[in-house]
Design an enzyme around this catalytic site. Structure first.
Site, PDB file in Angstrom:
ATOM      1  N   LYS A 145       0.845  -1.200   0.000  1.00  0.00           N
ATOM      2  CA  LYS A 145       0.000   0.000   0.000  1.00  0.00           C
ATOM      3  C   LYS A 145       0.884   1.255   0.000  1.00  0.00           C
ATOM      4  CE  LYS A 145      -0.361  -0.428   5.044  1.00  0.00           C
ATOM      5  NZ  LYS A 145      -1.176  -1.005   6.129  1.00  0.00           N
ATOM      6  N   TYR A 158      15.991  29.875   9.515  1.00  0.00           N
ATOM      7  CA  TYR A 158      14.813  30.621   9.983  1.00  0.00           C
ATOM      8  C   TYR A 158      14.728  30.630  11.506  1.00  0.00           C
ATOM      9  CZ  TYR A 158      12.794  30.674   5.276  1.00  0.00           C
ATOM     10  OH  TYR A 158      12.551  30.890   3.943  1.00  0.00           O
TER      11      TYR A 158
HETATM   12  C1  LIG Z   1      -0.421  -1.883   6.846  1.00  0.00           C
HETATM   13  C2  LIG Z   1      -0.971  -3.219   7.229  1.00  0.00           C
HETATM   14  C3  LIG Z   1      -0.149  -4.349   7.260  1.00  0.00           C
HETATM   15  C4  LIG Z   1       1.349  -4.249   7.146  1.00  0.00           C
HETATM   16  O1  LIG Z   1       1.831  -3.753   8.368  1.00  0.00           O
HETATM   17  P1  LIG Z   1       3.386  -3.585   8.664  1.00  0.00           P
HETATM   18  O2  LIG Z   1       3.439  -3.197  10.096  1.00  0.00           O
HETATM   19  O3  LIG Z   1       3.858  -2.507   7.762  1.00  0.00           O
HETATM   20  O4  LIG Z   1       4.036  -4.878   8.381  1.00  0.00           O
HETATM   21  C5  LIG Z   1      -0.738  -5.582   7.467  1.00  0.00           C
HETATM   22  N1  LIG Z   1      -2.073  -5.682   7.676  1.00  0.00           N
HETATM   23  C6  LIG Z   1      -2.884  -4.616   7.676  1.00  0.00           C
HETATM   24  C7  LIG Z   1      -4.330  -4.805   7.937  1.00  0.00           C
HETATM   25  C8  LIG Z   1      -2.359  -3.346   7.481  1.00  0.00           C
HETATM   26  O5  LIG Z   1      -3.160  -2.274   7.524  1.00  0.00           O
END
Ligand SMILES: *Cc1c(COP(=O)(O)O)cnc(C)c1O
Length: 377
Positions: free
Chosen positions: A49, A270
């Protein structure tokens, strides 16, 4: 500053960009194999994702598929549609957020597996199955404690008692997500595991999946039929308290635009948040918060120089397009205009850069901007 082996367009991109992002796909694949081995008989999927955590889904996902990964997870329908084009027909693609109202036909058209998170999503998928007279595959999510996604315990029990609610739906995978897995001693882990086994009755024949990156390290009881790592693939440590077993994946180098020698009492950046105490050499680097190098990282941040011991402090506030590093004491030849310092690299781990900005590797990676020259190795 070109390196041998770069193709000419990459060399040009590097010459034109303020920062260089090098993404080691062999390390991602090695991390996937490590996690797959650790997970025993469970299938090791990959969570890609948010553009593979900012690293480029169209470059990362095919490398994982070529290594043998058969199941992928994205968050949104749009990500799933794009990933289907990248990967072709074979891999399973699960869409974690499930079906936005009215979009069920797009899931079917692109052969995406919706993660059904609630009764309305189940109803959408059931209605489509009835309308086209097919059995449609899906993943079912149970809420075992995070109060975020999935069926409540009451809904799961209702589903177990009324199979007609899933008419026309073939649940191939039943899943839940751990909220505290990066803290192995947290009693919520075992509580979620127990709840998961109880509520699985909602889809008794489906394969089960509970563990993301950190959950894999909680042991075999958490592996079930499939594990779903994301962050650990990309080098993020699965447990903050233990040494990181994952290979680093990302190197972020920032180019020096210019350096200056300033007298004691000079202020930098800044708001004059930093004032030199001695004569100092200050290097201005061409990466800033518009590149996802968070402004909050100004105070504790640092860069490193390959071959130079320790780190060099980022001084003053981080600007939109640049930041300043105190390179006093470094041989002038090593910090000439155009040379690069590592903001993430062998001498400056991702988690240290994230810590300095008060955040986690996940947020730093997914926020990395689009101005870098990207090189995949
Ligand atoms: C993002 C996510 C993962 C992966 O999690 P990581 O901690 O990055 O390994 C797995 N399952 C779900 C439901 C997620 O939202």
């Amino acid at each position: 500053m070109t390196e041998p082996g770069l193709d000419p367009s990459e060399a040009t991109q590097r010459a034109w960009a303020g920062g260089w992002l090098t993404i080691d796909r062999a390390a991602i694949v090695a991390n996937w194999r490590t996690l797959d081995d650790l997970s025993g008989a469970a299938e090791c999927a990959a969570v890609v994702k948010a553009d593979a955590y900012g690293l480029g889904i169209d470059r990362v996902a095919p490398a994982l598929a070529a290594a043998g990964c058969r199941s992928f997870f994205v968050a949104h329908l749009g990500e799933g549609v794009a990933l289907r084009t990248v990967l072709g027909e074979a891999p399973a693609i699960h869409v974690l957020n499930g079906i936005p109202p009215g979009t069920a036909p797009a899931f079917r058209a692109h052969r995406l597996l919706p993660v059904l998170n609630g009764m309305t999503q189940i109803a959408e998928w059931r209605a489509l199955a009835a309308a086209c007279g097919e059995t449609l595959a899906a993943t079912l999510q149970l809420d075992t404690g995070m109060s975020r996604f999935g069926l409540s315990p009451e809904e799961a029990m209702r589903l177990a008692g009324e199979p007609a609610l899933l008419e026309g739906i073939a649940i191939g995978l039943v899943m839940s997500h751990l909220g505290c897995a990066d803290t192995p001693d947290d009693p919520r882990n075992a509580a979620q595991l127990a709840a998961f086994h109880r509520l699985r009755a909602a889809a008794p024949d489906a394969r089960a999946s509970l563990a993301a990156s950190s959950g894999i390290f909680l042991g075999a009881a958490y592996h079930a039929g499939m594990v779903r790592p994301g962050a650990a693939l990309y080098g993020v440590p699965p447990n903050a308290a233990r040494p990181n077993p994952m290979r680093p994946v990302v190197r972020l180098q920032a180019r020096i635009v210019q350096t200056r020698i300033v007298p004691p009492g000079s202020w930098v950046g800044y708001g004059a948040r930093f004032v030199t105490r001695r004569e100092s050499r200050i290097a201005t680097l061409a990466v800033g918060y518009a590149d996802g190098f968070l402004r909050a990282g100004g105070g504790e941040g640092a860069a490193s120089l390959p071959g130079w011991p320790g780190t060099l402090p980022i001084v003053g506030r981080i600007s939109m397009d640049c930041l300043a590093v105190d390179v006093t004491g470094v041989e002038a030849g090593l910090v000439q205009d155009g040379a690069a310092l590592d903001l993430i690299g062998p001498g400056r781990p991702l988690e240290d850069a994230a810590d300095a900005a008060g955040t986690i590797g996940y947020e730093l990676l997914t926020g990395l901007g689009h101005r870098y020259a990207r090189t995949y190795i």
